[in-house]
Design a protein around this motif. Sequence first.
Motif, PDB file in Angstrom:
ATOM      1  N   LYS A 188       0.826  -1.206   0.000  1.00 43.78           N
ATOM      2  CA  LYS A 188       0.000   0.000   0.000  1.00 43.78           C
ATOM      3  C   LYS A 188       0.866   1.263   0.000  1.00 43.78           C
ATOM      4  O   LYS A 188       0.602   2.209  -0.758  1.00 43.78           O
ATOM      5  CB  LYS A 188      -0.913   0.009   1.232  1.00 43.78           C
ATOM      6  N   PHE A 192       1.123   4.033  -3.157  1.00 42.84           N
ATOM      7  CA  PHE A 192       0.835   5.461  -3.003  1.00 42.84           C
ATOM      8  C   PHE A 192       2.026   6.303  -3.437  1.00 42.84           C
ATOM      9  O   PHE A 192       1.867   7.334  -4.116  1.00 42.84           O
ATOM     10  CB  PHE A 192       0.472   5.767  -1.553  1.00 42.84           C
ATOM     11  N   LEU A 229      -4.672  17.572   2.400  1.00 40.03           N
ATOM     12  CA  LEU A 229      -5.459  16.417   1.970  1.00 40.03           C
ATOM     13  C   LEU A 229      -4.562  15.258   1.565  1.00 40.03           C
ATOM     14  O   LEU A 229      -4.761  14.112   2.008  1.00 40.03           O
ATOM     15  CB  LEU A 229      -6.365  16.816   0.810  1.00 40.03           C
ATOM     16  N   VAL A 230      -3.570  15.531   0.729  1.00 40.40           N
ATOM     17  CA  VAL A 230      -2.677  14.455   0.271  1.00 40.40           C
ATOM     18  C   VAL A 230      -1.853  13.911   1.437  1.00 40.40           C
ATOM     19  O   VAL A 230      -1.604  12.696   1.508  1.00 40.40           O
ATOM     20  CB  VAL A 230      -1.766  14.961  -0.864  1.00 40.40           C
ATOM     21  N   VAL A 233      -4.237  11.559   3.261  1.00 39.68           N
ATOM     22  CA  VAL A 233      -4.443  10.320   2.500  1.00 39.68           C
ATOM     23  C   VAL A 233      -3.200   9.439   2.585  1.00 39.68           C
ATOM     24  O   VAL A 233      -3.288   8.205   2.714  1.00 39.68           O
ATOM     25  CB  VAL A 233      -4.790  10.638   1.032  1.00 39.68           C
ATOM     26  N   GLU A 235      -1.146   9.206   5.057  1.00 32.46           N
ATOM     27  CA  GLU A 235      -1.155   8.543   6.369  1.00 32.46           C
ATOM     28  C   GLU A 235      -2.027   7.291   6.345  1.00 32.46           C
ATOM     29  O   GLU A 235      -1.691   6.267   6.952  1.00 32.46           O
ATOM     30  CB  GLU A 235      -1.655   9.513   7.435  1.00 32.46           C
ATOM     31  N   LEU A 236      -3.167   7.365   5.647  1.00 33.86           N
ATOM     32  CA  LEU A 236      -4.050   6.205   5.548  1.00 33.86           C
ATOM     33  C   LEU A 236      -3.373   5.042   4.835  1.00 33.86           C
ATOM     34  O   LEU A 236      -3.648   3.877   5.117  1.00 33.86           O
ATOM     35  CB  LEU A 236      -5.338   6.579   4.811  1.00 33.86           C
ATOM     36  N   PHE A 237      -2.468   5.363   3.906  1.00 36.20           N
ATOM     37  CA  PHE A 237      -1.769   4.326   3.146  1.00 36.20           C
ATOM     38  C   PHE A 237      -0.455   3.920   3.804  1.00 36.20           C
ATOM     39  O   PHE A 237       0.322   3.170   3.217  1.00 36.20           O
ATOM     40  CB  PHE A 237      -1.504   4.813   1.716  1.00 36.20           C
ATOM     41  N   ASP A 241       3.014  11.689   6.564  1.00 36.04           N
ATOM     42  CA  ASP A 241       2.386  12.882   6.008  1.00 36.04           C
ATOM     43  C   ASP A 241       3.406  13.826   5.385  1.00 36.04           C
ATOM     44  O   ASP A 241       3.105  14.552   4.437  1.00 36.04           O
ATOM     45  CB  ASP A 241       1.580  13.616   7.085  1.00 36.04           C
ATOM     46  N   GLY A 244       3.936  13.058   1.661  1.00 37.95           N
ATOM     47  CA  GLY A 244       2.783  13.470   0.869  1.00 37.95           C
ATOM     48  C   GLY A 244       2.798  14.966   0.613  1.00 37.95           C
ATOM     49  O   GLY A 244       2.596  15.431  -0.517  1.00 37.95           O
TER      50      GLY A 244
END
Length: 403
Positions: A188, A192, A229-230, A233, A235-237, A241, A244
């Motif tokens: 993941k 990303f 926002l990126v 996102v 962090e979710l992947f 941060d 991103g």
Amino acid sequence: MGHAETLIALGGAFVAAAVLARLGGRIGLPTIPLFILAGILLGPNTPGFVLIEDPHTLEMLSALGLVLLLFYLGLEFHVDDLRSGGRRMALAGGMYLLLNVGAGLGFGLALGWGTAEALVLAGVLGISSSAIVTKVLVDLGRIGNPETRPILGIIVVEDIFLALYLAVLQPLISGSDGLGGTVLQVAKAFAFLLLLAVAARWGTHLVGRLFRIKDDELLVVSFLGAAVLVAGVGELFGVADAIGAFMVGLILGNTTSGERIRELVHPLRDAFAAIFFFAFGLSIDPGDLPSVLTPVLLAVTLTLTMNVIAGLVTSRIYGFGPRPTANVATTLLARGEFALILAAMAASAGLDARLSPFIAGYVLILAVVAPLVAGRSDWLARVLPDRRPAERSTAEPPVTADR
């Protein structure tokens, strides 16, 4: 904490950071250690007046400070640098990681605190603080220096390594998820990162059209929203941060609006960076340092040594003389936000209780020492060998303190 108390805490943090920074500026001290000192003195871990009882009060603003610092770093790093110097960047970053992460792992094993603890210490001693490195480059006026591109390149390689390292480390130290979960997390994170790389390589024109905005207010809202926002996102992947936000800055910096964005982000970057370092100080308890003072000092000495060696290796790759070599070695010295994340992970996994005070002491000393040493890198340059051919070494001016 109520609304009024939160506003008082936030306003007090800004005022305290500003006062100490102004006092430090009069005697030539950099702002980073002073912002951190303000957080330590006004936090819950030192006697006297406590402005903020819970360090988590500023957690979101602190995260925004890190995002803006790395977003600015991306704005200054051009896609052409990746195209033309990607191989040397990867080699320099890989050698830096090999030397520092390897030394950290060896140090952790030598301490005898355990294998999982040694893996944590490998990351703590091996990864530079992107936030502090960026602030040092800005404060010392070195963004345009020739050695800054390799420094930024090493930071990029470190952040990519960090994304994969965290994905692997979490299940290893917690004993959960198993091989399948680890592979999935790494996949993941890699997917990303690959998506961001594709956007940076081929999506700049399209993104440039979306951000071709005449109104400054709308442009600020747009690029700030994209960066945050990126970063979220990512962090979710399982991607930090920081990387991103960096990639968003990299993409936007190469658009027609890039120069305007650089100018507009300056005041935001500086204000929220102050909160980031202030919150950083809130999380450190200097009272824990005496119990682990000897291993902390050994680790600091090891990090200083390995950074000088890494600087020499980078100079061989890029053909630098003593002064750029010294700048590389000292600018990348600081350890920070990533180390504190590892301390939290180690505590939640029930690892050796000595890890948290060790990491806090180690980070505190380097966060204070690194900007001071970076500002006096000419002292190191005077004793470094110049291995360049004679016709090239004569082109470099005498070593002086650069700002």
